[in-house]
Design a protein around this motif. Structure first.
Motif, PDB file in Angstrom:
ATOM      1  N   GLU A  70      40.870  37.566  37.721  1.00 35.14           N
ATOM      2  CA  GLU A  70      40.407  36.793  36.413  1.00 35.14           C
ATOM      3  C   GLU A  70      39.034  36.780  36.542  1.00 35.14           C
ATOM      4  N   ASP A  71      38.325  36.725  37.711  1.00 43.15           N
ATOM      5  CA  ASP A  71      36.860  36.648  37.699  1.00 43.15           C
ATOM      6  C   ASP A  71      36.414  38.116  37.573  1.00 43.15           C
ATOM      7  N   SER A 102      49.472  33.537  32.210  1.00 47.93           N
ATOM      8  CA  SER A 102      48.899  34.978  31.983  1.00 47.93           C
ATOM      9  C   SER A 102      47.597  34.679  31.280  1.00 47.93           C
ATOM     10  N   LEU A 103      46.682  35.699  31.140  1.00 46.32           N
ATOM     11  CA  LEU A 103      45.340  35.708  30.387  1.00 46.32           C
ATOM     12  C   LEU A 103      45.588  37.025  29.528  1.00 46.32           C
ATOM     13  N   LYS A 104      44.726  37.116  28.529  1.00 48.91           N
ATOM     14  CA  LYS A 104      44.756  38.232  27.632  1.00 48.91           C
ATOM     15  C   LYS A 104      43.320  38.318  26.791  1.00 48.91           C
ATOM     16  N   PHE A 151      45.603  43.656  26.382  1.00 45.71           N
ATOM     17  CA  PHE A 151      45.154  43.577  27.675  1.00 45.71           C
ATOM     18  C   PHE A 151      45.519  42.091  28.475  1.00 45.71           C
ATOM     19  N   HIS A 152      46.575  42.390  29.243  1.00 46.79           N
ATOM     20  CA  HIS A 152      47.084  41.037  30.059  1.00 46.79           C
ATOM     21  C   HIS A 152      46.509  41.051  31.449  1.00 46.79           C
ATOM     22  N   VAL A 153      46.143  40.187  32.044  1.00 47.39           N
ATOM     23  CA  VAL A 153      45.896  39.730  33.547  1.00 47.39           C
ATOM     24  C   VAL A 153      46.837  38.632  33.777  1.00 47.39           C
ATOM     25  N   THR A 154      47.483  38.921  35.078  1.00 53.13           N
ATOM     26  CA  THR A 154      48.379  37.840  35.791  1.00 53.13           C
ATOM     27  C   THR A 154      47.642  37.434  37.254  1.00 53.13           C
ATOM     28  N   PRO A 155      46.914  36.482  37.139  1.00 48.86           N
ATOM     29  CA  PRO A 155      45.910  36.019  38.352  1.00 48.86           C
ATOM     30  C   PRO A 155      47.018  35.792  39.589  1.00 48.86           C
TER      31      PRO A 155
END
Length: 632
Positions: A20-21, A36-38, A51-55
């Motif tokens: 995430e960083d 999740s982040l997008k 665009f998805h990020v799963t820390p």
């Protein structure tokens, strides 16, 4: 042969470089729920975030057109065009890990060219900034003072001075261990050992990660052998003028928070804007503002739709400014209504405006912005005699495509009415011409649209340009929802399956890509056992050399499960439901064959199939109970 990065150090980089960083340094991310982040994909142009990020698993994936995905190292490789070892080195520096290298395969690996050039540019920026206080930089300090910038402002923006003797920087960097060949490649030195910049005021150009990648320089001496007022670093492995914006290192966070970017025309304009409180100001470097700049800003603004945020251009009001505005408008294929122009009525740029009228005047300039389409349309209409019928018709035919290009269809009608008022023509006549312009544009787009790439259902491309997204299953296909959820469980929660993955087989999956995920998982388990760690998805993805399946595994690792905290009962019920579908397909097949079989003429075959049907029906009942969680 180059040495290999120590496995423990590589694992430490993956563990400590938080995804995430890393991604958040380049893309504005927001919570998407479920941990999740997008945000907007940095690898293709889009208006809605896919665009998805799963820390928790250390993966990112684009569910949009490009279908790219991977871990923090892969992201750094792609976003910065680095090799694997260079990306690992960059992340290791970021998290404070000193990499070790194996000696058995060769000598220690040195950082790649890009890393050496970044370090050289960092030291060059420090050298130039220090030179600004030297006696021979008096003309440079006077230049800055005349434009209202004191020492504190110069230090804030890293402004420096290139000595006049011509070899000072090259000798300084060579003494620090840099080769002349690298300095020439990086655009710091010319062939023959002369400094690229001499006797000029310098501004360091930094990327969004605050790394210096080049310089812009202004002429201040009359006897300067180069007549150009401004020169920039040439194209290098670091510096691509179509991909950099001056001031982005300072404006990146404000742009993301305010969803606003102010585009000015020069280095001193950026300085004046920021010192006046317009902290979203940036400028293109040695080239006009282009599509790649626009994509960069959209990503940083984190737009959730095409009409979120605003880009404000501070073009001059003269002919050159009008031509620049029209060029931006015509080149912006993804034109949105929230694009504005801020023009001072006296033709002053932000630097001169601050100098003559104070910092409040710069803020007011941005506040008085008008829509870009209106600025361009007014300029178009000004070239025609609107008192004549043929003049009004000519103006309409040139202006109609501008109105038709507005993305918000709901606003086109209002703009058409406004154009009718400006022309003094009937609103319906203007609307009809706008509709004709839109139809012509649609036809041109259809004619230029390339034939879609096709791929084999098993995931093998049939053409040279097949994209990953073309061969992967549709994640929203409800017919495959059970298969997708089961595949996600295989990737995200393998510890909840039994040793045989609950008896799943390839035939339980109707889509070959999901079947391949099971095959990869079985191979990964056979090679190193099942693991609930974040390393498991990476092992599954790498179990076979298949980029299509690797991409799918990354997507499955990032996509949230339907159950926030899956347990053994959930896995049992889901695999039973999937196997139940297989049994039901088999039952339908057997019944169909029974109907086509004569029980008298083929009594043995008929009885065998009937017995199989009885067994299948019993299995169906058992699986139905399991799918409901009865025996889990």
């Amino acid at each position: 042969m180059a040495g290999r990065i120590n496995d423990e150090d590589l694992a430490a980089v993956r563990d400590r470089a938080r995804i995430e960083d890393v991604v958040g340094s380049y893309v504005a991310l927001r919570s998407a729920g479920g941990g999740s982040l997008k945000g907007l994909c940095p690898f293709h142009d889009e208006k809605s975030p896919s665009f998805h990020v799963t820390p928790s698993r250390g993966f990112w994936y684009c569910f949009g057109a490009c279908g790219e995905g991977g871990d923090a190292i892969g992201f750094m490789q792609k976003i910065e065009n680095l090799s694997f070892s260079e990306a690992v080195q960059r992340l290791a520096d970021r998290v404070g890990i000193q990499l070790r290298f194996t000696e058995d395969s060769g000598p220690r690996v040195e950082p790649g060219l890009r890393m050496r050039l970044l370090e050289a540019h960092r030291e060059a920026a420090e050298f130039y900034a220090d030179q600004l206080s030297r006696p021979d930089a008096l003309a440079a300090r006077q230049f800055l003072a005349q434009r209202g910038f004191d020492r504190a402002a110069a230090e804030r923006f890293g402004v420096g001075f290139a000595p006049r003797e011509g070899r000072a920087l090259t000798q300084h960097l060579k003494a620090r261990g840099y080769s002349e060949a690298d300095l020439i490649t990086g655009g710091l030195t010319r062939k023959g050992g002369w400094d690229f910049f001499t006797g000029r005021v310098l501004w360091p150009i930094r990327d969004s990660g605050k790394s210096t990648v080049g310089f812009g320089a202004r002429r201040i001496f009359d006897d300067d052998r180069l007549p150009a007022k401004y020169i920039n670093t040439p194209e290098t492995p670091l510096y691509k003028k179509s991909q950099v914006l001056y001031g982005l290192d300072l404006a990146r966070l404000p742009i993301g928070k305010k969803s606003q970017a102010v585009i000015v025309e020069g280095y001193t304009d950026v300085m004046a804007a920021h010192l006046s409180g317009v902290d979203t100001a940036v400028a293109s470097c040695g080239t006009a503002f282009g599509d790649e700049h626009a994509r960069l800003l959209r990503r940083l603004m984190g737009n959730h739709d095409a009409f979120h945020g605003e880009v404000i251009f501070t073009f001059d009001g003269d002919d050159a400014g009008q031509a620049a505005a029209l060029k931006v408008f015509r080149n912006d294929e993804s034109f949105i209504a929230q694009t504005y122009v801020a023009v001072d009525p006296h033709g002053l740029d932000p630097c001169d405006l601050r100098l003559q009228h104070g910092e409040a005047a710069v803020r007011e300039l941005v506040g008085r912005r008008i829509p870009l389409y209106r600025f361009v349309m007014s300029n178009v209409l000004s070239r025609y005699d609107l008192d004549r019928a043929d003049g009004r018709l000519g103006a309409l035919r040139e202006a109609a495509p501008l109105v038709a290009s507005v993305r918000d269809a709901g606003m086109v009608g209002g703009y058409a009415r406004e154009l009718a008022g400006m022309l003094g023509m009937d609103a319906e006549e203007v609307r009809a011409e706008v509709n004709r312009a839109a139809a012509r544009a649609s036809k041109r787009t259809a004619d230029e649209e390339p034939e879609p790439t096709r791929a084999d259902p098993a995931g093998e491309p049939t053409g040279p340009a097949t994209r990953t997204a073309d061969v992967l299953p549709d994640p929203h296909d409800r017919r495959l929802s059970t298969e997708r959820e089961t595949a996600k469980l295989l990737v995200q929660a393998p510890q909840l399956f039994d040793d045989d993955f609950d008896g799943l087989t390839a035939e339980d999956f109707t889509h070959p890509a999901y079947a391949a995920v099971l095959r990869h998982a079985r191979r990964a388990a056979a090679d190193g056992g099942v693991s609930a760690s974040s390393d498991w998805p990476r092992r599954v993805a790498a179990a076979e050399d298949n980029p299509w399946v690797e991409s799918l595994v990354v997507a499955l690792a990032v996509e949230p499960l339907l159950s926030v905290e899956p347990v053994r009962r959930y896995v049992t019920a889901h695999t039973a439901r999937l196997r139940l579908l297989t049994v039901m397909r088999r039952i339908a097949d057997v019944k169909s064959k029974l109907q086509r079989t004569n029980p008298v003429e083929a009594q043995g075959t008929y009885n065998q199939m009937f017995s199989e049907l009885v067994v299948l029906e019993a299995r169906r009942t058992d699986l139905q109970n399991l799918s409901l969680g009865a025996d889990a």
